[in-house]
Design a protein around this motif. Structure first.
Motif, PDB file in Angstrom:
ATOM      1  N   ASP A 130       3.209 -11.420  -5.418  1.00 39.97           N
ATOM      2  CA  ASP A 130       2.020 -10.703  -5.002  1.00 39.97           C
ATOM      3  C   ASP A 130       0.773 -11.474  -5.408  1.00 39.97           C
ATOM      4  O   ASP A 130       0.396 -11.473  -6.572  1.00 39.97           O
ATOM      5  CB  ASP A 130       2.040  -9.319  -5.645  1.00 39.97           C
ATOM      6  CG  ASP A 130       1.195  -8.351  -4.852  1.00 39.97           C
ATOM      7  OD1 ASP A 130       0.483  -8.818  -3.940  1.00 39.97           O
ATOM      8  OD2 ASP A 130       1.252  -7.150  -5.141  1.00 39.97           O
ATOM      9  N   GLN A 139      -4.642  -4.429   3.552  1.00 39.41           N
ATOM     10  CA  GLN A 139      -4.377  -5.494   4.522  1.00 39.41           C
ATOM     11  C   GLN A 139      -4.287  -6.841   3.833  1.00 39.41           C
ATOM     12  O   GLN A 139      -3.385  -7.630   4.076  1.00 39.41           O
ATOM     13  CB  GLN A 139      -5.499  -5.570   5.578  1.00 39.41           C
ATOM     14  CG  GLN A 139      -5.450  -4.489   6.620  1.00 39.41           C
ATOM     15  CD  GLN A 139      -6.381  -3.355   6.273  1.00 39.41           C
ATOM     16  OE1 GLN A 139      -6.463  -2.944   5.120  1.00 39.41           O
ATOM     17  NE2 GLN A 139      -7.089  -2.838   7.262  1.00 39.41           N
ATOM     18  N   SER A 142      -1.240  -7.153   1.686  1.00 41.28           N
ATOM     19  CA  SER A 142      -0.017  -7.422   2.440  1.00 41.28           C
ATOM     20  C   SER A 142      -0.004  -8.845   2.982  1.00 41.28           C
ATOM     21  O   SER A 142       1.031  -9.512   2.997  1.00 41.28           O
ATOM     22  CB  SER A 142       0.091  -6.395   3.555  1.00 41.28           C
ATOM     23  OG  SER A 142       0.571  -6.993   4.717  1.00 41.28           O
ATOM     24  N   LYS A 145       1.123 -11.320   0.335  1.00 46.85           N
ATOM     25  CA  LYS A 145       2.458 -11.227  -0.263  1.00 46.85           C
ATOM     26  C   LYS A 145       3.215 -12.470   0.173  1.00 46.85           C
ATOM     27  O   LYS A 145       3.544 -12.642   1.333  1.00 46.85           O
ATOM     28  CB  LYS A 145       3.172  -9.981   0.253  1.00 46.85           C
ATOM     29  CG  LYS A 145       2.912  -8.768  -0.580  1.00 46.85           C
ATOM     30  CD  LYS A 145       4.104  -7.835  -0.542  1.00 46.85           C
ATOM     31  CE  LYS A 145       3.866  -6.647  -1.429  1.00 46.85           C
ATOM     32  NZ  LYS A 145       3.377  -5.486  -0.693  1.00 46.85           N
TER      33      LYS A 145
ATOM     34  N   ASN B 215       3.573  -5.122  11.132  1.00 42.15           N
ATOM     35  CA  ASN B 215       2.593  -5.400  10.085  1.00 42.15           C
ATOM     36  C   ASN B 215       1.168  -5.224  10.604  1.00 42.15           C
ATOM     37  O   ASN B 215       0.315  -4.653   9.924  1.00 42.15           O
ATOM     38  CB  ASN B 215       2.773  -6.823   9.566  1.00 42.15           C
ATOM     39  CG  ASN B 215       3.821  -6.888   8.468  1.00 42.15           C
ATOM     40  OD1 ASN B 215       3.818  -6.058   7.563  1.00 42.15           O
ATOM     41  ND2 ASN B 215       4.715  -7.840   8.550  1.00 42.15           N
ATOM     42  N   ILE B 218       0.297  -1.555  10.894  1.00 43.79           N
ATOM     43  CA  ILE B 218       0.076  -0.945   9.580  1.00 43.79           C
ATOM     44  C   ILE B 218      -1.272  -1.402   9.026  1.00 43.79           C
ATOM     45  O   ILE B 218      -2.022  -0.618   8.440  1.00 43.79           O
ATOM     46  CB  ILE B 218       1.239  -1.283   8.633  1.00 43.79           C
ATOM     47  CG1 ILE B 218       2.540  -0.692   9.184  1.00 43.79           C
ATOM     48  CG2 ILE B 218       0.971  -0.758   7.234  1.00 43.79           C
ATOM     49  CD1 ILE B 218       3.789  -1.172   8.492  1.00 43.79           C
ATOM     50  N   ASP B 219      -1.612  -2.677   9.247  1.00 45.43           N
ATOM     51  CA  ASP B 219      -2.908  -3.177   8.808  1.00 45.43           C
ATOM     52  C   ASP B 219      -4.053  -2.433   9.486  1.00 45.43           C
ATOM     53  O   ASP B 219      -5.156  -2.340   8.944  1.00 45.43           O
ATOM     54  CB  ASP B 219      -3.035  -4.680   9.097  1.00 45.43           C
ATOM     55  CG  ASP B 219      -2.190  -5.509   8.146  1.00 45.43           C
ATOM     56  OD1 ASP B 219      -1.772  -4.962   7.107  1.00 45.43           O
ATOM     57  OD2 ASP B 219      -1.950  -6.690   8.441  1.00 45.43           O
ATOM     58  N   ASP B 223       0.194   4.923  10.206  1.00 47.37           N
ATOM     59  CA  ASP B 223       1.149   5.205   9.137  1.00 47.37           C
ATOM     60  C   ASP B 223       2.425   5.888   9.624  1.00 47.37           C
ATOM     61  O   ASP B 223       3.231   6.331   8.807  1.00 47.37           O
ATOM     62  CB  ASP B 223       0.492   5.963   7.985  1.00 47.37           C
ATOM     63  CG  ASP B 223      -0.007   7.332   8.394  1.00 47.37           C
ATOM     64  OD1 ASP B 223       0.015   7.629   9.606  1.00 47.37           O
ATOM     65  OD2 ASP B 223      -0.410   8.100   7.510  1.00 47.37           O
ATOM     66  N   THR B 238      10.782  -3.164   8.196  1.00 46.21           N
ATOM     67  CA  THR B 238       9.470  -3.678   7.797  1.00 46.21           C
ATOM     68  C   THR B 238       8.545  -2.539   7.387  1.00 46.21           C
ATOM     69  O   THR B 238       7.853  -2.605   6.368  1.00 46.21           O
ATOM     70  CB  THR B 238       8.837  -4.466   8.962  1.00 46.21           C
ATOM     71  OG1 THR B 238       9.761  -5.453   9.401  1.00 46.21           O
ATOM     72  CG2 THR B 238       7.557  -5.152   8.537  1.00 46.21           C
ATOM     73  N   ARG B 242       6.779  -1.578   3.779  1.00 47.23           N
ATOM     74  CA  ARG B 242       5.340  -1.395   3.612  1.00 47.23           C
ATOM     75  C   ARG B 242       4.987   0.022   3.174  1.00 47.23           C
ATOM     76  O   ARG B 242       3.811   0.345   2.973  1.00 47.23           O
ATOM     77  CB  ARG B 242       4.612  -1.693   4.927  1.00 47.23           C
ATOM     78  CG  ARG B 242       4.595  -3.142   5.362  1.00 47.23           C
ATOM     79  CD  ARG B 242       3.632  -4.011   4.566  1.00 47.23           C
ATOM     80  NE  ARG B 242       2.237  -3.573   4.613  1.00 47.23           N
ATOM     81  CZ  ARG B 242       1.319  -4.029   5.460  1.00 47.23           C
ATOM     82  NH1 ARG B 242       1.640  -4.936   6.347  1.00 47.23           N
ATOM     83  NH2 ARG B 242       0.084  -3.582   5.424  1.00 47.23           N
TER      84      ARG B 242
END
Lengths: 308, 369
Positions: A130, A139, A142, A145, B215, B218-219, B223, B238, B242
C-alpha cells in the motif's frame, strides 16, 4: 454534468493506476524477450509461455494455497517451454520465427487443455503493497496499491540494463547476439549462451503470466490473455532492446488499456471501440514509427533474424 | 499434407456435398431410425465451467443428457465465425447429432444457414429472435433476465450508500440495454434518486478490461457493481477486494464474494429439455419461447449475508409481482437518459412484449453511458 473537473482528475488517476496494474505482464515478457533477442534469437512463442505460466501458477496456488510458489512454478514452466524452443533452434537450419509460432500455439493449447479443471476454483491472490496511505482519496489509495511483482520488475529492468552494459556475461550475451563469427573466434559456445538466454526469457515470461492469473485480473480462464505476450514482443522492438525503455513502454501500454474504461465511466462513450483498440493501435503506430526507412534500428542485435 | 491428417476436415470437404444432396431424400427414414438414440450437440463460445454464461448452458446440457436415449456431445471455445458452421457440420455428419444447441448470440446467422442445409435437424438459439419466415426447424428461446436484474436493482438501491451503482455490459445489444434498464428501474423503485454508470467493454470475455472497468466504476463512487459479461467472476472478485457490493449474473456467484454479494440474475435454460423431449417424441414445439419469472425461465441467486431480512422480503415481494404479472417492468412515465419520452403517464408495456424489448436501444433516465 456536475463535477466535471473531478471526473477528469479521476480519469487521470485511473489511467495512472491502470498503467501500474496492467503493465507488469508486458514488463516481464519484454524483459525476457530482450534477453532472448540480445542473444541473437527471437522467441515469438512468449504468448504461449505467458498463458502456460498463468495456468500453472494459478493451478499451483489453487492446489497449495501459496501464491508465491505459483509464481515460481509459473517461471519454471515458462523456462521449460522455452527450453524446447532453444533446443529445437540449436539444430542447424531451423527458423526461430517458425518455431516460435509453433510454440505459441502449442503453449496456449497445452495450457487450455491442462487448465480445464482450474477455471472454476478461486486461487489466493498475491498481496499488495500500500503506497497510497498518505492520501485521503480512496481512488488514489487504490491506484497506488502496488504489487511486489511490479517492484521486482522495475528493479529487474534497472539490474538488467546495468548487467548488459557492464558485466562479463552481459558482454558475452551481446557478442553472441551481434556477431556469431566474433563470438566463435573468442571461443564462446554460441548454442549454450542462446539456450540460456531463451530459457531466462521464458522464466520471466512465465512469471509475467502468473501476475495475470494471481494478481490482476486474478483469475484463470481461456480468454485471460488478450495478446499481451505478442504485444510485448513488438514492444521490445519499440524499446530498442533497452530494459529501461521496456519499463516505460510497458507503462504506456498499461495506461492505454485503462483509458477506454476510465473514459466510459465518466460518460464519454463515443467511439469506445476505438479506445478499446488503443493498445493494439499503439503497437501498430509505434512499429510503423520505429521502422522508418530513414533510421536504422539502433540497438538491434545483429544476429536476430529480423535484421539479417 | 500427409495421409494421417484425413480427419474431420477432409472428410467434410469430400462428403459434404454428397450428404447435403442426400439429406432431403434421406431425411424421413433417417429421422425415424434416429429416434431410439438421439445425439444432441452443445456448442459453447467459451469454457463451459466459467462461472457464467457457458456454465448456465452446461447445466442445461446435463439436464438434457439425463433424458433416456439421449447422448450429448459438446464443443467449447467455438468462435462466432464460419468456424461454428464447421463444428455443426461435423457434429451432424460425424457424431450423428439430431439437435444442435447453439449457445452464443452471434451463432444466429450460421444456425439459420445450417438449418436450411439440414432440414431434419433441430437447431436452438438463445437469442429468441426467431421470426416468421425463418427456418421452421429453428427454435429461439430466452429468459427475460431484465426481470431478475430489476430484483438485483432493488437490493442494490437499498444497500447503496453513495446512490451510484455501476453496470458493465459486454456489447451494445438489446438484452444488455434491457438488463441495465431493469437494474436501474429496480434501484429507482426504492430510491428515485439512484444513478447508474454504464461501461460497455466491447468483448464477451476480456478479464483485464473487466477488472479495469470495475476499478474505474468504483473510483467513480459506484458501490454496487453488476457485470453483464460472459464470466462475471473477475468483476465480482475485484469488487469484493475493493470492499463494495456486487450482484451476479448467469449463474450463482455467491461463493466468490462472501462479504459483498447481494444476489444475482440467473438463467433457467432447462426449457431446452422440453424441446428435445418434444422432438424425440415427434410432438410439435414452439419456434419462439420467451418468459420471465412467470414462465420459470429466470431465477435469482441466493442472497448474500450482507442483505438484511427486510430487503430480502422486498425483493421476494417484487418477484411474486412478476409471477402474478402485477408488476410491469416498463411503465409510464418513462424517459431515456437523453430526455426523450419513451412512455407517457399511464402507458404500460406487458412483460411479455418481446417486440418492444427487442427494440430497446436506450438507457433509462439516471443512467450515464
Amino acid at each position: 454534468m456536475e463535477g466535471t473537473d473531478i471526473s477528469w482528475w479521476s480519469v487521470l488517476i485511473a489511467v495512472i493506476g491502470g498503467a501500474i496494474r496492467v503493465s507488469t505482464p508486458y514488463l516481464f515478457v519484454s524483459l525476457g524477450e530482450t534477453i532472448t533477442e540480445k542473444s541473437g534469437r527471437v522467441n515469438l512463442g512468449l504468448e504461449g509461455v505467458l498463458v502456460m505460466g498463468a495456468m500453472s501458477g494459478y493451478a499451483t496456488a489453487v492446489l497449495t494455497g501459496e501464491p508465491w510458489l505459483g509464481v515460481l512454478v509459473a517461471g519454471c514452466a515458462g523456462a521449460l517451454l522455452s527450453l524446447v524452443h532453444a533446443l529445437v533452434c540449436n539444430l542447424p537450419r531451423v527458423n526461430d520465427i517458425a518455431v516460435g509460432i509453433a510454440l505459441f500455439i502449442f503453449g496456449t493449447g497445452l495450457a487450455f487443455f491442462l487448465g480445464k479443471p482450474f477455471i472454476n476454483p478461486s486461487a489466493p491472490r498475491l498481496p499488495d503493497i500500500d503506497l497510497g496511505w498518505w492520501s485521503a482519496s480512496p481512488q488514489v489509495q487504490s491506484a497506488l496499491k502496488i504489487n511486489m511483482l511490479f517492484v521486482i520488475g522495475f528493479v529487474l529492468a534497472l539490474g538488467l540494463a546495468w548487467a548488459l552494459k557492464t558485466t562479463r556475461w552481459g558482454l558475452v550475451l551481446r557478442t553472441v547476439g551481434d556477431s556469431e563469427e566474433a563470438a566463435q573466434a573468442l571461443g564462446y559456445n554460441i548454442a549454450r549462451v542462446r539456450t540460456l538466454g531463451t530459457v531466462a526469457g521464458g522464466f520471466l515470461s512465465g512469471v509475467g503470466g502468473s501476475y495475470l492469473s494471481l494478481y490482476y485480473p486474478g483469475t484463470w480462464n481461456e480468454g485471460l490473455s488478450s495478446g499481451q505476450g505478442l504485444m510485448a514482443v513488438a514492444l521490445v522492438i519499440f524499446a530498442r532492446w533497452d530494459p529501461i525503455r521496456c519499463f516505460y513502454a510497458s507503462l504506456l501500454f498499461g495506461g492505454a488499456t485503462a483509458l477506454g474504461p476510465a473514459l466510459q465511466t465518466v460518460g464519454i462513450t463515443a467511439n469506445y471501440y476505438l479506445y478499446g483498440a488503443a493498445p493494439y493501435f499503439l503497437t501498430l503506430a509505434l512499429l510503423i514509427y520505429s521502422s522508418s526507412p530513414k533510421r536504422a534500428l539502433e540497438g538491434a542485435p545483429g544476429e536476430v533474424s529480423i535484421n539479417r | 499434407m500427409t495421409k494421417s491428417l484425413i480427419s474431420r476436415r477432409n472428410f467434410l470437404r469430400q462428403s459434404g456435398g454428397m450428404v447435403t444432396a442426400g439429406a432431403a431424400l434421406g431425411a424421413l427414414p433417417g429421422l425415424v431410425a434416429a429416434m431410439d438414440n438421439v445425439t444432441v450437440g452443445f456448442i459453447y463460445v467459451g469454457p463451459r465451467q466459467d462461472y457464467g454464461w457457458n456454465q448456465s448452458h452446461w447445466d442445461a446440457a446435463k439436464k438434457v443428457a439425463a433424458i433416456d436415449g439421449v447422448t450429448v456431445v459438446e464443443q467449447e471455445n467455438v468462435p462466432e465465425t464460419a468456424e461454428v458452421e464447421k463444428v455443426i457440420q461435423s457434429m451432424i455428419e460425424l457424431d450423428g447429432a439430431r439437435v444442435i444447441f447453439g449457445t452464443s448470440f452471434g451463432y444466429w446467422d450460421s444456425l439459420k444457414k445450417m438449418a436450411l442445409q439440414y432440414p431434419d435437424v433441430l437447431f436452438t438459439h438463445i437469442g429468441a429472435i426467431w421470426k416468421e419466415g425463418d427456418p421452421a426447424n429453428v427454435i429461439g428461446y430466452r429468459g427475460y433476465t431484465e426481470e431478475a436484474h430489476y430484483l438485483c436493482g432493488i437490493a442494490a438501491g437499498r444497500m447503496s450508500k453513495t446512490g451510484k451503482i455501476g453496470f458493465i455490459g459486454s456489447k451494445p445489444l438489446y438484452f444488455i440495454y434491457n438488463n441495465c434498464n431493469g437494474f436501474v428501474l429496480g434501484a429507482q423503485s426504492v430510491n428515485p434518486e439512484m444513478t447508474c454508470n454504464v461501461v460497455i467493454t466491447g468483448d464477451w470475455n476480456n478479464p483485464v478490461k473487466e477488472a479495469e472497468t470495475t476499478n474505474s466504476l468504483i473510483d467513480q463512487g459506484c458501490d454496487v457493481i453488476i457485470a453483464n459479461v460472459d464470466s462475471p467472476k473477475v468483476s465480482v472478485e475485484t469488487a469484493e477486494a475493493r470492499g463494495v457490493y456486487t450482484c451476479g449474473y448467469h449463474s450463482d456467484l455467491s461463493a466468490l464474494a462472501p462479504n459483498g454479494f447481494l444476489t444475482g440474475a440467473e438463467w433457467n435454460w432447462a426449457s431446452g429439455v422440453e424441446f428435445v423431449e418434444a422432438f424425440v417424441a415427434g410432438d410439435s414445439y414452439p419456434n419462439l419461447k420467451r418468459g420471465g419469472f412467470k414462465e420459470d425461465m429466470v431465477a435469482i441467486s441466493p442472497f448474500g449475508d450482507a442483505v438484511p431480512q427486510e430487503v430480502r422480503d422486498e425483493v421476494l415481494a417484487a418477484k411474486q409481482g412478476f409471477i402474478d404479472d402485477t408488476l410491469k417492468l416498463y411503465k409510464g412515465p418513462l424517459e431515456d437518459n437523453k430526455g426523450n419520452v419513451i412512455l407517457e403517464e399511464g402507458e404500460v408495456i406487458e412483460n411479455t412484449d418481446t417486440p418492444f424489448k427487442l427494440g430497446v436501444d436506450w438507457f433509462v433516465k439516471g443512467t450515464t453511458g
